[in-house]
Each structure stands twice: as C-alpha cells, then as structure tokens.
Motif scaffolding. Structure first.
Motif, PDB file in Angstrom:
ATOM      1  N   UNK A  73       0.751  -1.247  -0.146  1.00  0.00           N
ATOM      2  CA  UNK A  73       0.176   0.094   0.013  1.00  0.00           C
ATOM      3  C   UNK A  73       0.805   1.345   0.169  1.00  0.00           C
ATOM      4  N   UNK A  74       2.224   1.246  -0.455  1.00  0.00           N
ATOM      5  CA  UNK A  74       2.981   2.477  -0.551  1.00  0.00           C
ATOM      6  C   UNK A  74       2.299   3.117  -1.591  1.00  0.00           C
ATOM      7  N   UNK A  75       2.331   4.664  -1.363  1.00  0.00           N
ATOM      8  CA  UNK A  75       1.734   5.257  -2.364  1.00  0.00           C
ATOM      9  C   UNK A  75       0.249   5.475  -2.495  1.00  0.00           C
ATOM     10  N   UNK A  76      -0.376   4.508  -1.876  1.00  0.00           N
ATOM     11  CA  UNK A  76      -1.808   4.544  -1.854  1.00  0.00           C
ATOM     12  C   UNK A  76      -2.486   4.827  -0.481  1.00  0.00           C
ATOM     13  N   UNK A  87      -3.151   8.024   4.443  1.00  0.00           N
ATOM     14  CA  UNK A  87      -3.958   8.940   3.911  1.00  0.00           C
ATOM     15  C   UNK A  87      -5.464   8.369   3.994  1.00  0.00           C
ATOM     16  N   UNK A  88      -5.571   7.130   4.592  1.00  0.00           N
ATOM     17  CA  UNK A  88      -6.934   6.674   4.745  1.00  0.00           C
ATOM     18  C   UNK A  88      -7.223   6.207   5.987  1.00  0.00           C
ATOM     19  N   UNK A  89      -8.363   5.849   6.470  1.00  0.00           N
ATOM     20  CA  UNK A  89      -8.654   5.120   7.760  1.00  0.00           C
ATOM     21  C   UNK A  89      -8.589   3.891   7.641  1.00  0.00           C
ATOM     22  N   UNK A  90      -7.885   3.193   8.612  1.00  0.00           N
ATOM     23  CA  UNK A  90      -7.515   1.720   8.478  1.00  0.00           C
ATOM     24  C   UNK A  90      -8.511   0.784   9.569  1.00  0.00           C
TER      25      UNK A  90
END
Length: 807
Positions: free
Chosen positions: A98-101, A115-118
């Motif tokens: 998930x690098x870059x996303x 960048x997102x909620x995990x």
C-alpha cells in the motif's frame, strides 16, 4: 541513517531503546540495527584504517491507530539519514504494501502519513521498505531496509453471538446450580491489546430463575422446584459486554429459550370413584364393551400407566387392556353373559404408572383405584360369534379335508358357508361344531387369499341368522423353481475388458421370500466358459462378468450362457436359464462402464453401417455411392436424349421405318431372290449411281477425272430427284448440328457426291489405272482440312509449290 518516530506513535520503551543504541554506538549492532561498515584507505598506500561503523537504520515497529477520523491525514513516522544536511539533497523513497496509496512519504522531509482510515480487523500490519538516495546522483545513501507498520486496535467491534438465538432444556424440579446451556460471544477486536476483547456475561431477562457465569457464559438454574405443569418455557436474555464490563464498553445480546422437560412427579387420578356401564347379554366374547381412563399431568412415558382388575370375580368375566396412545383402559368380555343367571357385575380397577422415579416417591403412591358397576341387559337377538371376523391359514398342496379352523358362537347354532359369491367351492363347514375344512387342493400361486362368509342360525329359532366374514390365507411351500426371466438380449460391448460387469440379472420365483436366498452357478457338466463367468452378489442378484478382453461382432455376434439358479427353500429347487448375449459396438457414453454400480445401465448399439461386413471404410462407401449416382444420372440423360431423337423426322417418309434394317449390319440379304430385303439403291443419288457405272467402263490408258451426271437409274425414274436431294441435305445438316450424341445412324455416309463439283470424285472405285491430273498447290487451299486428310490417306506428299493427288 536514523528513523525517529513521533512520540504519538512510539511507546516509551522504544524511545529508551533508541537512546541506549545512540549511547553505545561502538557496541555490536543488534539484530534490528543495520550498521554498514565504513572504510578509508591512506593516500600513500598505507594499510587500511578502520573507523568505527556509523549507525545507519534503526528500525522499530511503527504504529497507526485504526478508524482515524480526524480532519487531517494521520502522521505515522519520519525517516531521516545522517547524510541529510537539510539542503534537500537527500530523497526518501517508500515501497511495499500500500505504498503510494495508503502510506505516502514526503521525499524531502521523510515524513510518513496514512491517507486513509484503516481497519485492523481487515489487515493488522503492513510491510514496507525505505530507501535514501542522493537526489542529484541517484546514489543510494543507505541500503534498502524493511520495516513494519502495525495498526493499533481501538474498541470498534461489539461482541456477537453468531449462532443465536438458542434453545435449551432442563428437567423440571432440578436442583439449584444445574447447568442449562453455555453461550460464547466473539469480539473482532485485538484480544492481546487492552480490554477491547475482554467479555463479561450478564443476564438481562430470566431472573430469578436462571443465572450466568460472567466469565464462562454458563447458564444455570437459580431456583429449585420449578414445576413444568405450572410453567414450561422461560426466555433468558444474556448480554456480552467488552472492556471487561466497564462503562463505555460495547455489548451484544442473545436469547436462550429454556424448556422444562417432564419428570414423573404426578400420580394418576381417576376423575370419579364409581362408574356404571350397561352391557347387553348379546355382547360378543373378546369384543370391547367399555372404556375407562385415569388422568396424569405428566407427559410421554411419565404418563404411561397400566390398568388391571383387582377382584377375582371381575377377572373371571372381563379383561382390561391398556391403550397406550389414548391412555385408556379397554374392557372386554371374556365369557358369554346371561341375563337370567346374573344381572350385575362389579369390577375394581386400578391404574398404576409404569415408569417410576425414586426421587419423587415422597410425593405419594403413583396409582389410583375406582369401581365399575356393569349392568347386563336382556336381548333377544340372532347368534353372536365369538369374534367380529376370523383370519385363518392353511398350507398349499394340503390334502382334501384338511382342517383350517373353527367358528364359535355363544348360542347353540347350525353353521353354513355362503357359496353364492364363489365360482368354485374350496371350503366346507361342519353344521354342528363350525369346523372349516378344505374341499380341494389349494395353490398359493393361483389364489393366495380366500374370503368366505359363514352363516349361523339358532337351533330353536332358525329365522335368526348371523353372518361373519372369514379370511383364509394360503401359506406357501417351496413348490416352484426359480428362473431368470430374460426376454431381451444382453448387450456386450466390443470394447469390454476382462473383469468388467456386463449385466446384473435377478431371478424370479413364484414362491415368496421365505424360501431363502438364491444361489447362482454355471452348469458343472459343461466345460469352463472362456468368455463369461458369474459373480454372485449379496442381494439375490448375480453379475455376468467378461473373462477376456475385446469381443468382435464380425467373429461372433451371439453367445449362449446357461445359468443355474437355486433357491434356499425346503426342498431346494433349481432351474437352468440360457441367456443370449449379443456383441455390438456400443454408442459413445453408452454402456462401457466396468463398475458394478453402472452395470444395470441400458446398453445401446450403434446402427451397423451399410456393407460394413465387407470391410469397407466410410470413404470407400461414399465413393461407391457417388459412382452409383453418376451412373444413374448418365442413364437418365441417355434416356432423355433417345426420347428427344425419337421425335426427329425420319430420313425417308414411309409407313415402315427402315432403320431396323440398317442396324442389322451383318445382314447381307438373300441375293436377287430376296424380295423382302431393303433396296438401298433408293437412297443413292441417281446421278452418283450413273457416275459409278461410267467409272467401271473406264480402263487404263484414259487420263483425267471422270465427272459425269448421267441419266437416272431405271429403278429411280419415278422418284423426284430434287426432293431426294433436299431431304438428304436437310438430314446431313441436322446430323452435323446434333453434338450431344453419336451419329444418328450409318446413313450419314452417302454415295451421292453431288453434280458438277470442280473437284470431281475422290472415290477410287474402278479407277485403279486412271492418273490424277496435275494440280497446283493453290487449288488445294480451297479444299480445307479434308483435302489434307485425303492426301495423308493416299500417301501423297505436298511440296512447297505443288502437290500431286493420286486417288
């Protein structure tokens, strides 16, 4: 190069470890510290000078909280290299899961953000790789290393009962603390972190009857003497709460429907202590005359009871049986009643539970009694049989006069058999004692059951007649041999293999199943069959098994297999059935299976190809068909052409067609005396005939060509010469235009050569000594190819300037 983590993401223990490693940089690096060794060489070629290794990457697990809902992206950590002087020359790169996303890095500062909620329940950790390179030269400043970002759990999942609601049962009157059921809740949160998955159970509904263990979820009884007869079902609601049950924890609940099962804690009771029953004296022996019932609040086997008559007088006249379905006592008559002798009978009846529980014996005796007064009624009625119907049996093939059974009545009667409904009389009955006997030998395979009607009339009053049905069963004896009924041929595939089941056969026996199992064998007096054998199954069937591989329909298409079948009766009977097996080519997916489970599948044969016995292939067969079709087309075409030619006008208009005389080529006629032969001179040119006559007169010494159109032949004086010429020319033109067939007939070669032809006659008849004139080559150019053909036939040669033609 070092990677400091933010204080929000690193625990104090990790910070302490980083501090210790910085303080003891000269010590051996730990397994999670990569310190590449830096070496320098003296400028003047001196020995290598080893400096202490610089500390490079220091890795610890990064942590990021799940379910982050803040307005800004979540900071995870920071990458930093010792080579970074803050001038922007170092470029930080991030790769891996998930690098870059989800995870991004600031290439200048090395800050890592999510960048997102995990969601930890979906994925608990991510493996990434970090690298520091020189922005201008793309040279790696630090070796690529791997680190882990773990998703830190938060309490965002409530406990659940995946299989609820539940049903449970516990006996009534159970002791306090009796285990009823155990519930187990699941929590998707991390059980190793905090109390997010630590569950505590409690009861929301069902108290004070039940309790639950807060840790194990085991539900137990909390009250004693719970009576099913008072209340049978209890809904129990159990709650599971995480965070160890503290305030703020999430919870879930489920329902357990608890049912109290019955125990024998209630004795039977008769509703009344005295009963009265009226029974006419005409009641039949063995027939029910009344019923009595005691109540029991229990269920099932706990309510079962047995009725009995306790006084001896009542036992002598009546009997009582228990109907377990209705929980009733059925009273029947054991002896005939006589109103004149006794008008009342007293019965003492007792009802007792059959399944007792010693735990509840203190509740009293589990039985009850009552009194039944039976009043006998006086009735003048026809004879009464001892039973409503009779069922008797007799073996087949028994000798005539065999006793079958006896009909009884309570009065003095005379007995008769009603033969009005029978076509044949098989049984008779004794008039005085009611004994039924056979009148002929019986065959069970013919008629297995006989129904007759027996009539009884009183001796004193014959007008009173009673009827009773009698059913007689004919019992089987082993008097029929088994056999294999096989109307169809058994199909054997050419591709059958050795040991393959060809067909499963089942024998038939007119006797019943009591004659035992069937056994199968091949005849012992015959040689061993090299093609097939039998395999007995355990279900009264046998399988035909191939003994060799491959069968050929061309070599042999039918096989005969005799099979001996024996039964297991007394005496043992057997028969031999010959089965017919046909070899054929089975259809694809038909019946080539060798397993016994598919041996009874219907086998079908392919339709044999036409002329297959001759060994013709499909291509040869198609070629033969095409040849036949072509020949048929040629014949049809020839017939059509003949029919078309038959419509042409005849060469000579006459009442009699002369073509039949022309086709008889060998007919030379009978000479001048043959008046029936056709005069061919009628078809010749009169001028041509005269010319041939003149040629025969010319002898050697004469030169030149003889061209004459002399007078007509005397036999043709009456013919119209111009009409004949016209007819012949028209027929020649028609024959030349007809290119669809052979020449019409031999009349196309005519002796007539015309009159006044500049070329003269080309015939050599009678002109053997006549010399041809000398002609120039230019004269031959008008002759067309026919002239050249004549030149070659007569062997002349054409020179460049002129040619000489010798006829």
């Amino acid at each position: 190069m070092r990677i400091p983590a933010t204080t929000a993401c690193l625990c104090p223990l990790l910070i302490c470890l980083c501090f210790v490693q910085r303080s003891y940089g000269t010590s051996q690096p730990r397994s999670n510290v990569r310190a590449p060794r830096n070496q320098t060489k003296h400028l003047e070629g001196e020995k290598d000078v080893h400096h202490r290794p610089k500390r490079g990457w220091i890795w610890n697990q990064f942590f990021v909280l799940e379910e982050h809902i803040g307005p800004e992206i979540q900071h995870v950590g920071k990458l930093h290299s010792n080579s970074d002087k803050g001038d922007g020359s170092v470029r930080y790169l991030l790769s891996g899961e998930e690098a870059g996303t989800i995870f991004v890095i600031d290439e200048v500062t090395g800050d890592i953000h999510a960048t997102k909620s995990l969601d930890r329940e979906k994925k608990g950790q991510y493996v990434l790789h970090a690298q520091a390179i020189d922005r201008y030269t793309n040279r790696s400043l630090e070796p690529e290393s791997e680190f882990i970002i773990k998703v830190q759990d938060v309490n965002d999942n409530a406990p659940k009962f995946p299989d609820g609601p539940f049903a449970a049962a516990v006996p009534e009157m159970a002791d306090v603390g009796t285990s009823v059921f155990q519930v187990t809740a699941t929590d998707a949160d991390d059980p190793t972190y905090g109390n997010s998955a630590k569950i505590v159970y409690s009861i929301l509904q069902g108290q004070p009857y039940f309790s639950v263990d807060p840790k194990t979820g085991v539900i137990r009884t909390a009250l004693s003497n719970m009576d099913r007869e008072a209340r049978e079902r209890y809904p129990v609601v159990v709650q599971a709460k995480d965070m160890a049950g503290s305030v703020g924890g999430l919870s879930g609940s489920t329902t357990i429907n608890v049912t109290l099962t019955d125990v024998n804690d209630n004795p039977p009771k008769f509703p009344q202590k005295n009963y009265q029953l009226y029974v006419p004296e005409s009641a039949q022996i063995g027939k029910a005359v009344g019923k009595i019932k005691a109540t029991d609040e229990d269920l099932g086997v706990n309510a079962e009871m047995r009725y009995s008559i306790t006084n001896a007088e009542g036992k002598a006249m009546f009997s009582i049986t228990t109907d377990t379905d209705q929980k009733e006592g059925i009273i029947s008559l054991r002896r005939p009643l006589n109103y004149e002798k006794r008008k009342v009978h007293m019965l003492h009846i007792e009802g007792v539970n059959t399944h007792l529980d010693s735990r509840f014996s203190h509740l009293g005796p589990f039985k009850d009694t009552t009194t039944l007064r039976i009043i006998i009624g006086d009735v003048d009625e026809p004879p009464v049989f001892s039973m409503d119907y009779y069922i008797m049996d007799v073996y087949e093939n028994s000798p005539v006069g065999t006793e079958v059974g006896t009909i009884q009545s309570f009065d003095l009667c005379m007995y008769f058999v009603d033969h009005s409904e029978e076509e044949q009389v098989y049984f008779t009955i004794s008039v005085n004692n009611g004994v039924i006997k056979t009148t002929r030998s019986l065959d069970r395979e013919d008629v297995a059951w006989h129904n007759i009607t027996v009539m009884a009339s009183e001796v004193d009053n014959p007008s009173h007649v009673s009827h009773v049905p009698v059913t007689i069963q004919v019992l089987d004896v082993n008097d029929n041999a088994p056999y294999i009924a096989r109307d169809d041929e058994i199909i054997v595939c050419e591709s059958s293999r050795a040991g393959q089941v060809i067909q499963t056969v089942r024998p038939s026996d007119m006797d019943n199943f009591a004659n035992g199992r069937f056994s199968f064998a091949l005849p012992s007096d015959l040689p061993v069959n090299p093609n097939f054998t039998l395999k007995a199954n355990e279900d009264n069937t046998a399988s035909i098994v191939a003994r060799r591989r491959q069968f050929s329909q061309a070599e042999q298409d039918l096989y005969q297999l005799p099979v001996v079948v024996r039964d297991g009766g007394e005496p043992v009977l057997s028969s031999t059935s010959t089965l017919t097996l046909r070899v054929c080519v089975c259809q694809r997916g038909g019946s080539s299976s060798s397993s016994s489970s598919s041996s009874n599948r219907v086998r079908t044969c392919q339709v044999p190809a036409f002329l297959s016995t001759a060994g013709l292939s499909t291509g040869a067969f198609i070629a033969i068909l095409l040849c036949i079709i072509i020949l048929l087309a040629i014949v049809v075409l020839f017939v059509l052409l003949r029919s078309k030619k038959g419509k042409k006008e005849p060469l000579i208009i006459s009442e009699e067609d002369i073509r039949e005389n022309v086709v008889t080529y060998d007919d030379e006629g009978g000479g001048e005396e043959d008046t029936e032969a056709f005069d061919i001179a009628a078809l010749r040119n009169p001028a041509g005939a005269e010319q041939r006559r003149l040629r025969r007169e010319v002898r050697s010494g004469e030169e030149g060509w003889l061209v004459a159109c002399g007078p007509q032949s005397p036999s043709l004086v009456l013919l119209d010469t111009e009409d004949m010429h016209h007819v012949i020319r028209q027929r020649v033109v028609d024959a030349d235009k007809d290119t669809s067939g052979p020449p019409y007939d031999s009349l196309q070669t005519y002796a007539y050569e015309g009159c006044g032809s500049p070329t003269g006659s080309v015939s050599s008849l009678g002109l053997a000594q006549v010399l041809p004139p000398e002609l120039s080559y230019r004269d031959l150019e008008d002759w067309e190819p026919e002239g050249h053909m004549q030149a070659r036939l007569f062997g002349t040669e054409l020179s460049e300037t002129e040619q000489t033609i010798t006829p």
